[in-house]
Design a protein around this motif. Sequence first.
Motif, PDB file in Angstrom:
ATOM      1  N   ASP A 167     -10.496   9.348  10.583  1.00 16.33           N
ATOM      2  CA  ASP A 167     -11.033   8.809   9.331  1.00 16.33           C
ATOM      3  C   ASP A 167     -11.402   7.340   9.486  1.00 16.33           C
ATOM      4  OD1 ASP A 167     -10.665  11.256   8.203  1.00 16.33           O
ATOM      5  OD2 ASP A 167      -8.843  10.733   7.090  1.00 16.33           O
ATOM      6  N   THR A 168     -10.595   6.585  10.227  1.00 16.88           N
ATOM      7  CA  THR A 168     -10.913   5.174  10.465  1.00 16.88           C
ATOM      8  C   THR A 168     -12.212   5.039  11.250  1.00 16.88           C
ATOM      9  OG1 THR A 168      -8.534   4.735  10.557  1.00 16.88           O
ATOM     10  CG2 THR A 168      -9.997   2.998  11.339  1.00 16.88           C
ATOM     11  N   LEU A 169     -12.391   5.883  12.263  1.00 13.96           N
ATOM     12  CA  LEU A 169     -13.628   5.834  13.049  1.00 13.96           C
ATOM     13  C   LEU A 169     -14.837   6.217  12.191  1.00 13.96           C
ATOM     14  CD1 LEU A 169     -12.368   7.407  16.402  1.00 13.96           C
ATOM     15  CD2 LEU A 169     -12.817   4.987  15.919  1.00 13.96           C
ATOM     16  N   ASP A 170     -14.662   7.173  11.273  1.00 15.68           N
ATOM     17  CA  ASP A 170     -15.760   7.511  10.358  1.00 15.68           C
ATOM     18  C   ASP A 170     -16.139   6.305   9.498  1.00 15.68           C
ATOM     19  OD1 ASP A 170     -15.876  10.067  11.326  1.00 15.68           O
ATOM     20  OD2 ASP A 170     -14.710  10.965   9.693  1.00 15.68           O
ATOM     21  N   LEU A 185       0.837  -1.186   0.000  1.00 14.57           N
ATOM     22  CA  LEU A 185       0.000   0.000   0.000  1.00 14.57           C
ATOM     23  C   LEU A 185       0.877   1.243   0.000  1.00 14.57           C
ATOM     24  CD1 LEU A 185      -2.852  -0.902   2.504  1.00 14.57           C
ATOM     25  CD2 LEU A 185      -2.948  -0.823   0.028  1.00 14.57           C
ATOM     26  N   SER A 186       0.730   2.064  -1.007  1.00 14.77           N
ATOM     27  CA  SER A 186       1.441   3.333  -1.101  1.00 14.77           C
ATOM     28  C   SER A 186       0.516   4.440  -0.610  1.00 14.77           C
ATOM     29  CB  SER A 186       1.859   3.590  -2.553  1.00 14.77           C
ATOM     30  OG  SER A 186       2.351   4.890  -2.715  1.00 14.77           O
ATOM     31  N   ARG A 187       0.912   5.135   0.460  1.00 18.71           N
ATOM     32  CA  ARG A 187       0.029   6.121   1.080  1.00 18.71           C
ATOM     33  C   ARG A 187      -0.481   7.176   0.108  1.00 18.71           C
ATOM     34  NH1 ARG A 187       0.041   6.681   6.866  1.00 18.71           N
ATOM     35  NH2 ARG A 187      -0.396   8.893   6.594  1.00 18.71           N
ATOM     36  N   PRO A 188       0.363   7.767  -0.748  1.00 21.28           N
ATOM     37  CA  PRO A 188      -0.164   8.814  -1.647  1.00 21.28           C
ATOM     38  C   PRO A 188      -1.252   8.320  -2.585  1.00 21.28           C
ATOM     39  CG  PRO A 188       2.237   8.895  -1.557  1.00 21.28           C
ATOM     40  CD  PRO A 188       1.834   7.628  -0.873  1.00 21.28           C
ATOM     41  N   VAL A 189      -1.270   7.023  -2.872  1.00 19.24           N
ATOM     42  CA  VAL A 189      -2.300   6.471  -3.758  1.00 19.24           C
ATOM     43  C   VAL A 189      -3.401   5.796  -2.946  1.00 19.24           C
ATOM     44  CG1 VAL A 189      -2.764   4.853  -5.641  1.00 19.24           C
ATOM     45  CG2 VAL A 189      -0.623   6.142  -5.604  1.00 19.24           C
ATOM     46  N   ALA A 190      -3.025   5.089  -1.893  1.00 17.49           N
ATOM     47  CA  ALA A 190      -3.985   4.285  -1.144  1.00 17.49           C
ATOM     48  C   ALA A 190      -4.981   5.142  -0.372  1.00 17.49           C
ATOM     49  CB  ALA A 190      -3.251   3.343  -0.184  1.00 17.49           C
ATOM     50  N   LEU A 191      -4.540   6.256   0.207  1.00 19.43           N
ATOM     51  CA  LEU A 191      -5.470   7.084   0.978  1.00 19.43           C
ATOM     52  C   LEU A 191      -6.548   7.721   0.102  1.00 19.43           C
ATOM     53  CD1 LEU A 191      -3.139   8.736   3.663  1.00 19.43           C
ATOM     54  CD2 LEU A 191      -4.829   6.917   3.969  1.00 19.43           C
ATOM     55  N   PRO A 192      -6.212   8.296  -1.069  1.00 19.45           N
ATOM     56  CA  PRO A 192      -7.281   8.750  -1.962  1.00 19.45           C
ATOM     57  C   PRO A 192      -8.178   7.608  -2.431  1.00 19.45           C
ATOM     58  CG  PRO A 192      -5.207   9.791  -2.566  1.00 19.45           C
ATOM     59  CD  PRO A 192      -4.885   8.741  -1.549  1.00 19.45           C
ATOM     60  N   LEU A 193      -7.585   6.427  -2.634  1.00 17.55           N
ATOM     61  CA  LEU A 193      -8.397   5.277  -3.026  1.00 17.55           C
ATOM     62  C   LEU A 193      -9.394   4.926  -1.923  1.00 17.55           C
ATOM     63  CD1 LEU A 193      -9.141   2.833  -4.743  1.00 17.55           C
ATOM     64  CD2 LEU A 193      -7.131   1.639  -3.818  1.00 17.55           C
ATOM     65  N   ALA A 194      -8.932   4.918  -0.666  1.00 16.30           N
ATOM     66  CA  ALA A 194      -9.830   4.638   0.456  1.00 16.30           C
ATOM     67  C   ALA A 194     -10.928   5.693   0.547  1.00 16.30           C
ATOM     68  CB  ALA A 194      -9.032   4.591   1.760  1.00 16.30           C
ATOM     69  N   VAL A 235     -17.252  -0.047   1.781  1.00 16.24           N
ATOM     70  CA  VAL A 235     -16.907   0.504   3.095  1.00 16.24           C
ATOM     71  C   VAL A 235     -15.951  -0.425   3.839  1.00 16.24           C
ATOM     72  CG1 VAL A 235     -17.862   1.166   5.332  1.00 16.24           C
ATOM     73  CG2 VAL A 235     -19.026   1.851   3.237  1.00 16.24           C
ATOM     74  N   ARG A 236     -16.137  -1.725   3.703  1.00 15.56           N
ATOM     75  CA  ARG A 236     -15.214  -2.655   4.367  1.00 15.56           C
ATOM     76  C   ARG A 236     -13.794  -2.508   3.813  1.00 15.56           C
ATOM     77  NH1 ARG A 236     -19.621  -7.024   4.805  1.00 15.56           N
ATOM     78  NH2 ARG A 236     -19.890  -7.240   7.064  1.00 15.56           N
ATOM     79  N   GLU A 237     -13.672  -2.368   2.497  1.00 17.78           N
ATOM     80  CA  GLU A 237     -12.341  -2.197   1.913  1.00 17.78           C
ATOM     81  C   GLU A 237     -11.734  -0.864   2.340  1.00 17.78           C
ATOM     82  OE1 GLU A 237     -10.082  -2.412  -2.437  1.00 17.78           O
ATOM     83  OE2 GLU A 237     -12.260  -2.683  -2.301  1.00 17.78           O
ATOM     84  N   CYS A 238     -12.553   0.176   2.365  1.00 14.68           N
ATOM     85  CA  CYS A 238     -12.091   1.488   2.829  1.00 14.68           C
ATOM     86  C   CYS A 238     -11.592   1.404   4.273  1.00 14.68           C
ATOM     87  CB  CYS A 238     -13.218   2.502   2.704  1.00 14.68           C
ATOM     88  SG  CYS A 238     -12.913   4.081   3.507  1.00 14.68           S
ATOM     89  N   LEU A 239     -12.364   0.748   5.129  1.00 12.24           N
ATOM     90  CA  LEU A 239     -11.992   0.626   6.540  1.00 12.24           C
ATOM     91  C   LEU A 239     -10.685  -0.143   6.710  1.00 12.24           C
ATOM     92  CD1 LEU A 239     -12.498   0.857   9.562  1.00 12.24           C
ATOM     93  CD2 LEU A 239     -14.064  -1.097   9.394  1.00 12.24           C
ATOM     94  N   ALA A 240     -10.529  -1.229   5.957  1.00  9.94           N
ATOM     95  CA  ALA A 240      -9.303  -2.025   6.076  1.00  9.94           C
ATOM     96  C   ALA A 240      -8.080  -1.207   5.689  1.00  9.94           C
ATOM     97  CB  ALA A 240      -9.419  -3.267   5.196  1.00  9.94           C
ATOM     98  N   MET A 241      -8.179  -0.422   4.628  1.00 11.22           N
ATOM     99  CA  MET A 241      -7.051   0.411   4.194  1.00 11.22           C
ATOM    100  C   MET A 241      -6.718   1.470   5.237  1.00 11.22           C
ATOM    101  SD  MET A 241      -7.529   1.145   0.136  1.00 11.22           S
ATOM    102  CE  MET A 241      -7.218  -0.132  -1.075  1.00 11.22           C
ATOM    103  N   ARG A 242      -7.743   2.151   5.739  1.00 11.45           N
ATOM    104  CA  ARG A 242      -7.493   3.229   6.700  1.00 11.45           C
ATOM    105  C   ARG A 242      -6.955   2.682   8.011  1.00 11.45           C
ATOM    106  NH1 ARG A 242     -12.747   7.214   5.512  1.00 11.45           N
ATOM    107  NH2 ARG A 242     -11.647   8.490   3.947  1.00 11.45           N
ATOM    108  N   ALA A 243      -7.469   1.537   8.456  1.00 12.08           N
ATOM    109  CA  ALA A 243      -6.973   0.962   9.699  1.00 12.08           C
ATOM    110  C   ALA A 243      -5.503   0.582   9.574  1.00 12.08           C
ATOM    111  CB  ALA A 243      -7.806  -0.250  10.084  1.00 12.08           C
ATOM    112  N   ARG A 244      -5.119   0.079   8.393  1.00 12.48           N
ATOM    113  CA  ARG A 244      -3.723  -0.340   8.200  1.00 12.48           C
ATOM    114  C   ARG A 244      -2.791   0.856   8.075  1.00 12.48           C
ATOM    115  NH1 ARG A 244      -1.705  -4.256   3.229  1.00 12.48           N
ATOM    116  NH2 ARG A 244       0.555  -4.076   3.601  1.00 12.48           N
ATOM    117  N   LEU A 245      -3.244   1.906   7.390  1.00  8.54           N
ATOM    118  CA  LEU A 245      -2.365   3.046   7.131  1.00  8.54           C
ATOM    119  C   LEU A 245      -2.405   4.096   8.233  1.00  8.54           C
ATOM    120  CD1 LEU A 245      -3.146   3.512   3.336  1.00  8.54           C
ATOM    121  CD2 LEU A 245      -1.002   2.680   4.303  1.00  8.54           C
ATOM    122  N   LEU A 246      -3.575   4.271   8.865  1.00  8.23           N
ATOM    123  CA  LEU A 246      -3.753   5.373   9.810  1.00  8.23           C
ATOM    124  C   LEU A 246      -3.879   4.931  11.255  1.00  8.23           C
ATOM    125  CD1 LEU A 246      -6.365   7.412   7.727  1.00  8.23           C
ATOM    126  CD2 LEU A 246      -3.891   7.794   7.853  1.00  8.23           C
ATOM    127  N   GLY A 247      -4.251   3.665  11.473  1.00  9.70           N
ATOM    128  CA  GLY A 247      -4.471   3.193  12.834  1.00  9.70           C
ATOM    129  C   GLY A 247      -5.950   3.069  13.152  1.00  9.70           C
TER     130      GLY A 247
END
Length: 834
Positions: free
Chosen positions: A413-416, A364-373, A396-408
């Motif tokens: 954003d993960t809580l949203d 996961l590349s943050r500059p690409v993955a975060l906009p994707l999430a 939403v599940r895929e979005c949550l998995a990406m944000r949890a891995r990259l942001l905690g």
Amino acid sequence: MELHRLFLPPLTAPGEVITFYSYKGGTGRTMALSNIAVLLARRQNATVPILMIDWDMEAPGLHHYFGQHEERPGVLEFFEACRAQLERFDLEPADPGGVDAEADAEADTVLAQRVLDAIDWQQYVVRVDQSSPLYLMRAGRFDASYSDRLADMHWDRLFHACPALFRCFADNLARHFRYVLVDSRTGRTDSAGICTTLLPKKLVVVFTPNRQSLEGVEALVTRAIEYRRSHEDEQRPLLVYPLPSRIEMGDGEQRAQWRRGDTHKGIFGFQPMFERLLRLSYGLPLIDLDSYFDEVQLQQTKTFAYGEQLAVRIDQGGDRFSLTRTFEAFLFWMTGGYFPWQSSREIHLLAAIDEARHTLDDGLSRPVALPLARDLGRLGELYSKEGKTGQALDCVRECLAMRARLLGEDHADTLDSKAALARLLRLCGKLDEARFLEEAIVDARTQLLGAEHPATLAGMANLAATLAQQGDCATALALQDAVLAAYMRLLGREHLLTLGALDSRAATLAQMGGLEQARTLLETVVAARERLLGVEHADTLDSQHALAQVLARLNDLAGARRLFDAVARAQQHRLGGDHPSTLATLDRLGEVLTRLGDWPAARMLHETLLAARERSNGLEHPDTQMSRRNLAQALARYGEPEAPHGGREPPLQALRGQRTPSWWPQQAGPSHEPAHDREQQRREQRERHNVARALEDAVLGASDSLLSAHHQSLAAASPYPERLLDVELHGAHGLHEAMMLGGHGAEPPATLAHMINTLQALLDSEQLRQARELADRLREPLFKPGVASKLRKRGMTVLKRTYRLQGDKDALVALQEEEVLALEGALEARVGNR
């Protein structure tokens, strides 16, 4: 004259055949096709070959747009050659009803390919643009014999001689051209049927906003899709794209009327017509063409009203007033592989997500993955609003998995994302999972942001909603009180968030039985939202609807009637008379009118509902069947004295001056009718009863098939199907009672039928008390699975007669509710099996 032959190599992937059809002339169909062809030929640095076919041979004209006047062979000469080849082969047509239909179809395809291989199709095609790969197959060579030769071309005979010929012809061309655009004949001719039913993968129906054009394209689309469904050798998809043409942009009122519809003027708009048509054709629960028709409407312009001019070559500015931009918007849907009911926002999000996925490496590349999430979350939110819960959950599940891995786990954003997932789980009925997530969200936000941060309070409100659905109303109410107190202190009594909290608290109180408290709160919310948002705002209407339901439960039927009527009027004005929300409100109003005993008003309302649902859902839809049943009941009771509270109430003061809706009965003065008028009334009442019986028979017939279909395997699975079914219907006690009523024969009687016959005999002998006892026992087995349709119909008739003779309206309503519940259960089971 020697013809210049073409040599076009096959493509790496087959192209698409797209037919342009209009029921009437004068729609600009040929103009639209030629402009779209030019735009397509310019794509990919003008390297993609495009073919236009002029199949409107009775009125050819496509060649005029390209200054191509050289006499060349075209469609007519090509199929004359096909006919000659078939005669040369001297083969009999395949019999699709033969013993081996599959082998016949395969032989027919082989024959069609032999015919086409024997003809050099490229000599019938000419290039019409030297700067792009744009080609044309003319209608034919317009010599002195053209008309006679066209009259001698019997398309139906050619089809019956080789049914696969036209399909294989389209497949052959699609191997050489990225797009094959067919300009079809208007009307319902044989050649139009070939172009719309046999050739295309996509069908563009060009129409003008008038009844003839709309009715014609609706019939054509229905026929084409049904043909594809019903013929085994034509099981190919057919995607339909409506293209409104010659729209006058200067008249906003008429443009809106013909797009959305106007029931008062008898105009059924083209958007609801196509939404219903596509929904029924493709078996979809809901279709919204708002975004599509916002962009795709070909405006009428003076510049291109005369002659054969190509707008995309003259008007290259591409601003929002240009035809070029409208054509490009249309191609955005059609060539992108998107359905017209997909919104432009969804399409843009899908494109961005697809591009981001291709950019991502294995990690996961943050500059690409975060906009994707972010885009996945937005797409999930969009799907949730459109009712596509399953697709929304995946995003939403895929979005949550990406944000949890990259942001905690505890990032905002993960809580949203967790909150969005919890809402969807609540909608799906997965309340334990939703509650677990929402409790974690509230804990995390309380620690990070504080107990009275807006995000924390929003999480508490969501948790309370889940708890209330689980039945833990006391805990839910305590949370709602805490949220409401914080909003009152921080925001004030009339802040929109405070009003939302009051609305939620009222819903929980109503669920707990605190109807008077709920009524007081909802009256406060309604008054405040009317002041702040307006009487037709969606939130105002929601709170009015909730208040009306509480009033109905409190038996304040007059108040509930006024509110439901006000909500229905506003929804009709905002959403249209056929919108699902409008119809749902009218259903509620119909229940209140039934309880009031105002049968004239109920009759008119259910007539309106039935007509709307027949238009929107079709004749066999369960909602249509329920409207038909309700109308039958109103017709059967029409003319009876109204209940004490059945007086017609005037509309709300705030809605004075609006047009009276069609379901509201007109006020009548005092009646002093002579005897012959009373006799006429009696005759009309008998006619209404006959219509009511016919409607009830139709409903019973439809519901019987649904109620029986799910349980047909019950009897088949048993070595003693009749006896097992009998025991399941009644149980040992019920079976014993029925046998006692029927005597002591060696064989037990047909239990359910015997009970119905006994009940009928008791009614005929006026033994109403015994009849009522038997009727109450009969109600449960009558709706058991596997009961024969005729038996159920007889039982329903006798039960209704029993309750009517006793004047027990509550029992009648309960009986009808049981019928509805049984039908809904069968429908849910059928959907689940699918």
